[in-house]
Write a protein that holds these residues in place. Structure first.
Motif, PDB file in Angstrom:
ATOM      1  N   SER A   1      25.163  51.802  84.204  1.00 38.88           N
ATOM      2  CA  SER A   1      26.059  52.883  84.612  1.00 38.88           C
ATOM      3  C   SER A   1      27.516  52.436  84.570  1.00 38.88           C
ATOM      4  CB  SER A   1      25.705  53.351  86.034  1.00 38.88           C
ATOM      5  OG  SER A   1      24.405  53.906  86.070  1.00 38.88           O
ATOM      6  N   ALA A   2      27.765  51.199  84.985  1.00 39.80           N
ATOM      7  CA  ALA A   2      29.132  50.671  84.974  1.00 39.80           C
ATOM      8  C   ALA A   2      29.681  50.598  83.549  1.00 39.80           C
ATOM      9  CB  ALA A   2      29.165  49.284  85.615  1.00 39.80           C
ATOM     10  N   LEU A   3      28.858  50.129  82.608  1.00 36.62           N
ATOM     11  CA  LEU A   3      29.322  49.991  81.227  1.00 36.62           C
ATOM     12  C   LEU A   3      29.467  51.346  80.541  1.00 36.62           C
ATOM     13  CD1 LEU A   3      27.316  46.817  80.144  1.00 36.62           C
ATOM     14  CD2 LEU A   3      29.660  47.000  80.982  1.00 36.62           C
ATOM     15  N   LEU A   4      28.581  52.271  80.855  1.00 41.44           N
ATOM     16  CA  LEU A   4      28.728  53.622  80.295  1.00 41.44           C
ATOM     17  C   LEU A   4      30.006  54.276  80.821  1.00 41.44           C
ATOM     18  CD1 LEU A   4      25.052  54.974  80.422  1.00 41.44           C
ATOM     19  CD2 LEU A   4      26.355  54.237  78.416  1.00 41.44           C
ATOM     20  N   PHE A   5      30.316  54.037  82.098  1.00 47.28           N
ATOM     21  CA  PHE A   5      31.566  54.559  82.656  1.00 47.28           C
ATOM     22  C   PHE A   5      32.766  53.950  81.934  1.00 47.28           C
ATOM     23  CE2 PHE A   5      35.208  54.508  85.468  1.00 47.28           C
ATOM     24  CZ  PHE A   5      35.203  55.777  86.016  1.00 47.28           C
ATOM     25  N   LEU A   6      32.704  52.647  81.697  1.00 47.92           N
ATOM     26  CA  LEU A   6      33.797  51.958  81.011  1.00 47.92           C
ATOM     27  C   LEU A   6      34.072  52.585  79.648  1.00 47.92           C
ATOM     28  CD1 LEU A   6      35.737  49.540  80.460  1.00 47.92           C
ATOM     29  CD2 LEU A   6      33.723  48.285  79.652  1.00 47.92           C
ATOM     30  N   TYR A   7      33.025  52.780  78.868  1.00 52.99           N
ATOM     31  CA  TYR A   7      33.228  53.279  77.504  1.00 52.99           C
ATOM     32  C   TYR A   7      33.500  54.788  77.479  1.00 52.99           C
ATOM     33  CZ  TYR A   7      32.187  48.832  75.316  1.00 52.99           C
ATOM     34  OH  TYR A   7      32.266  47.515  74.905  1.00 52.99           O
ATOM     35  N   ASP A   8      32.800  55.541  78.300  1.00 49.97           N
ATOM     36  CA  ASP A   8      32.974  56.999  78.283  1.00 49.97           C
ATOM     37  C   ASP A   8      34.283  57.440  78.928  1.00 49.97           C
ATOM     38  OD1 ASP A   8      30.518  57.064  77.107  1.00 49.97           O
ATOM     39  OD2 ASP A   8      29.458  57.937  78.812  1.00 49.97           O
ATOM     40  N   GLU A   9      34.568  56.895  80.110  1.00 44.03           N
ATOM     41  CA  GLU A   9      35.672  57.408  80.927  1.00 44.03           C
ATOM     42  C   GLU A   9      36.990  56.653  80.741  1.00 44.03           C
ATOM     43  OE1 GLU A   9      35.642  60.076  82.703  1.00 44.03           O
ATOM     44  OE2 GLU A   9      33.498  60.551  82.672  1.00 44.03           O
ATOM     45  N   VAL A  10      36.919  55.361  80.433  1.00 43.55           N
ATOM     46  CA  VAL A  10      38.139  54.558  80.349  1.00 43.55           C
ATOM     47  C   VAL A  10      38.577  54.357  78.902  1.00 43.55           C
ATOM     48  CG1 VAL A  10      39.237  52.366  80.976  1.00 43.55           C
ATOM     49  CG2 VAL A  10      37.520  53.392  82.499  1.00 43.55           C
ATOM     50  N   LEU A  11      37.664  53.871  78.063  1.00 49.74           N
ATOM     51  CA  LEU A  11      37.998  53.608  76.666  1.00 49.74           C
ATOM     52  C   LEU A  11      37.835  54.831  75.777  1.00 49.74           C
ATOM     53  CD1 LEU A  11      36.304  50.093  76.286  1.00 49.74           C
ATOM     54  CD2 LEU A  11      38.681  50.619  76.861  1.00 49.74           C
ATOM     55  N   GLU A  12      37.151  55.860  76.308  1.00 51.68           N
ATOM     56  CA  GLU A  12      36.903  57.096  75.563  1.00 51.68           C
ATOM     57  C   GLU A  12      36.219  56.809  74.231  1.00 51.68           C
ATOM     58  OE1 GLU A  12      40.662  59.108  75.322  1.00 51.68           O
ATOM     59  OE2 GLU A  12      40.590  59.762  77.416  1.00 51.68           O
ATOM     60  N   GLN A  13      35.224  55.949  74.308  1.00 45.26           N
ATOM     61  CA  GLN A  13      34.402  55.612  73.142  1.00 45.26           C
ATOM     62  C   GLN A  13      32.945  55.827  73.531  1.00 45.26           C
ATOM     63  OE1 GLN A  13      35.258  51.560  72.026  1.00 45.26           O
ATOM     64  NE2 GLN A  13      37.401  51.956  71.554  1.00 45.26           N
ATOM     65  N   ARG A  14      32.484  57.042  73.414  1.00 49.21           N
ATOM     66  CA  ARG A  14      31.125  57.352  73.849  1.00 49.21           C
ATOM     67  C   ARG A  14      30.108  56.562  73.026  1.00 49.21           C
ATOM     68  NH1 ARG A  14      28.931  60.936  77.146  1.00 49.21           N
ATOM     69  NH2 ARG A  14      30.971  61.865  77.515  1.00 49.21           N
ATOM     70  N   LEU A  15      29.233  55.856  73.736  1.00 47.50           N
ATOM     71  CA  LEU A  15      28.231  55.031  73.073  1.00 47.50           C
ATOM     72  C   LEU A  15      27.033  55.878  72.662  1.00 47.50           C
ATOM     73  CD1 LEU A  15      28.156  51.904  75.434  1.00 47.50           C
ATOM     74  CD2 LEU A  15      29.353  52.122  73.243  1.00 47.50           C
ATOM     75  N   PRO A  16      26.407  55.530  71.536  1.00 48.75           N
ATOM     76  CA  PRO A  16      25.142  56.193  71.187  1.00 48.75           C
ATOM     77  C   PRO A  16      24.046  55.742  72.138  1.00 48.75           C
ATOM     78  CG  PRO A  16      25.615  54.406  69.650  1.00 48.75           C
ATOM     79  CD  PRO A  16      26.827  54.548  70.529  1.00 48.75           C
ATOM     80  N   ALA A  17      22.870  56.314  71.971  1.00 51.96           N
ATOM     81  CA  ALA A  17      21.744  55.972  72.852  1.00 51.96           C
ATOM     82  C   ALA A  17      21.452  54.480  72.782  1.00 51.96           C
ATOM     83  CB  ALA A  17      20.515  56.769  72.444  1.00 51.96           C
ATOM     84  N   LEU A  18      21.215  53.887  73.954  1.00 49.63           N
ATOM     85  CA  LEU A  18      20.899  52.457  74.022  1.00 49.63           C
ATOM     86  C   LEU A  18      19.398  52.285  73.835  1.00 49.63           C
ATOM     87  CD1 LEU A  18      23.144  51.593  77.117  1.00 49.63           C
ATOM     88  CD2 LEU A  18      23.718  51.348  74.694  1.00 49.63           C
ATOM     89  N   GLU A  19      18.980  52.168  72.575  1.00 48.71           N
ATOM     90  CA  GLU A  19      17.556  52.176  72.246  1.00 48.71           C
ATOM     91  C   GLU A  19      16.945  50.785  72.177  1.00 48.71           C
ATOM     92  OE1 GLU A  19      17.444  54.313  68.580  1.00 48.71           O
ATOM     93  OE2 GLU A  19      17.641  56.286  69.536  1.00 48.71           O
ATOM     94  N   ASN A  20      17.778  49.743  72.113  1.00 44.91           N
ATOM     95  CA  ASN A  20      17.258  48.390  71.914  1.00 44.91           C
ATOM     96  C   ASN A  20      17.463  47.512  73.142  1.00 44.91           C
ATOM     97  OD1 ASN A  20      16.508  48.851  69.116  1.00 44.91           O
ATOM     98  ND2 ASN A  20      18.701  48.846  68.669  1.00 44.91           N
ATOM     99  N   VAL A  21      17.254  48.102  74.299  1.00 47.01           N
ATOM    100  CA  VAL A  21      17.390  47.365  75.551  1.00 47.01           C
ATOM    101  C   VAL A  21      16.009  47.081  76.119  1.00 47.01           C
ATOM    102  CG1 VAL A  21      18.234  47.448  77.929  1.00 47.01           C
ATOM    103  CG2 VAL A  21      19.619  48.403  76.080  1.00 47.01           C
ATOM    104  N   THR A  22      15.783  45.835  76.513  1.00 48.56           N
ATOM    105  CA  THR A  22      14.560  45.507  77.235  1.00 48.56           C
ATOM    106  C   THR A  22      14.730  45.986  78.668  1.00 48.56           C
ATOM    107  OG1 THR A  22      14.138  43.563  75.860  1.00 48.56           O
ATOM    108  CG2 THR A  22      13.033  43.648  78.000  1.00 48.56           C
TER     109      THR A  22
END
Length: 327
Positions: free
Chosen positions: A81-102
């Motif tokens: 959640s912290a990293l999604l906030f960083l990219y979405d709200e601060v850097l304005e670089q919405r990440l694609p789905a995180l499909e390769n996470v264990t």
């Protein structure tokens, strides 16, 4: 000679993160946690700037937490959640789905539950505001941070109810106020009111408003109704703004004292403040309360979470009363 347009330096990352968190009305606790996770993410990747990284690095870090650090599912989700906030709200670089996470699979373990005699043994070794606070954990089914974040306005003595506010104001709930705690709580609030009056006389007396109400009541931080029921013994200076607040008390002393008195009472269980909350639910069910009512009082999103308590008690059907009043 042609004027060269002035190039403004990019804003520093962490002040931007904190500013955005406050604009979005995140709690102080969430703010601190998000900042720490973002720092760990940057250090994990050799201090590279997040703007130069992306989905692959985020997936690698979250997988590292699961595999190498063996964190819990809730810890991994908070980091995500912290990293999604960083990219979405601060850097304005919405990440694609995180499909390769264990992903860490959450394990639903049976809750540790105390007997009524064990609850009595713990409470009998406490006094003052510690006794009152721990009594509320058991008597109202509160999490320790929910109890510490209570405002004066959240206590309804007439209806014997407590409003439990969610950090973001989306999942507020009502739980019961034990009759046996009405007078002790009123006496406690008299001392809190005196402390607040002292703060106001010195030019202080302000608290941070709940996230859900900071827009509606931005100037109400000094009002009595918004003061914490369990305030900190010290004033705090906010680094970013320089404003002086009186926050709620810290949870760590509560955790230490509950563990200490449980050991003194000879209780051979892993006792934490949340054990009192678990005991609230289990004792209600043992007393005959229905699952739906207990789910509502506990604030569980899923009935399956509440159903765990049925594995340690027998369920019947009777009227609602706080287990604290019974003992």
């Amino acid at each position: 000679m042609e004027n060269t347009p002035e190039v403004k330096p990019a804003p520093k990352l962490f002040p931007s993160i904190v500013e955005r968190l406050r604009v979005k009305h995140y709690s102080k606790r969430t703010e601190e946690a998000y900042v720490q996770w973002i720092k760990r993410y940057i250090l994990h990747h050799g201090k590279r700037h997040p703007r130069d990284m992306g989905v692959a690095e985020v997936e690698d870090f979250l997988t590292h937490l699961a595999v190498a650090r063996n964190v819990s599912a809730s810890t991994q989700n908070q980091a995500k959640s912290a990293l999604l906030f960083l990219y979405d709200e601060v850097l304005e670089q919405r990440l694609p789905a995180l499909e390769n996470v264990t992903k860490v699979v959450a394990k639903k373990q049976l809750p540790v539950v105390l007997s009524t005699q064990e609850v009595q043994a713990i409470l009998s070794r406490l006094d003052g505001h510690l006794w009152l606070l721990v009594s509320l954990l058991y008597g109202s089914g509160l999490r320790v941070m929910e109890c510490l974040r209570l405002r004066v306005a959240d206590i309804d003595f007439a209806r014997l109810e407590i409003l439990v506010r969610d950090d973001q104001g989306h999942k507020n709930r009502i739980t019961l106020l034990p009759v046996s705690l009405v007078n002790p709580l009123k006496t406690h609030l008299q001392s809190v009111a005196a402390l607040h009056a002292e703060d106001l006389a010195k030019g202080f007396g302000e608290v941070r408003m709940p996230a859900s109400l900071s827009i509606k009541h931005p100037d109400s931080g000094k009002d009595w109704l918004w003061q914490y029921v369990f305030p900190s013994s010290r004033l705090s200076v906010e680094q970013q703004s320089g404003l002086v607040y009186r926050h709620h008390a810290d949870e760590k002393p509560i955790q230490r004292v509950v563990k200490k008195v449980a050991a003194e009472a000879g209780i051979k269980k892993q006792v934490t403040p949340n054990t009192l909350r678990h005991s609230f639910a289990a004792h209600l069910l043992a007393g005959g309360q229905d699952i739906k009512t207990v789910q509502r009082l506990m604030g569980h999103a899923d009935e399956s979470t509440t159903m765990l308590y049925t594995k340690v008690v027998n369920v019947g059907g009777r009227g609602v009363a706080s287990p604290l009043d019974v003992i």
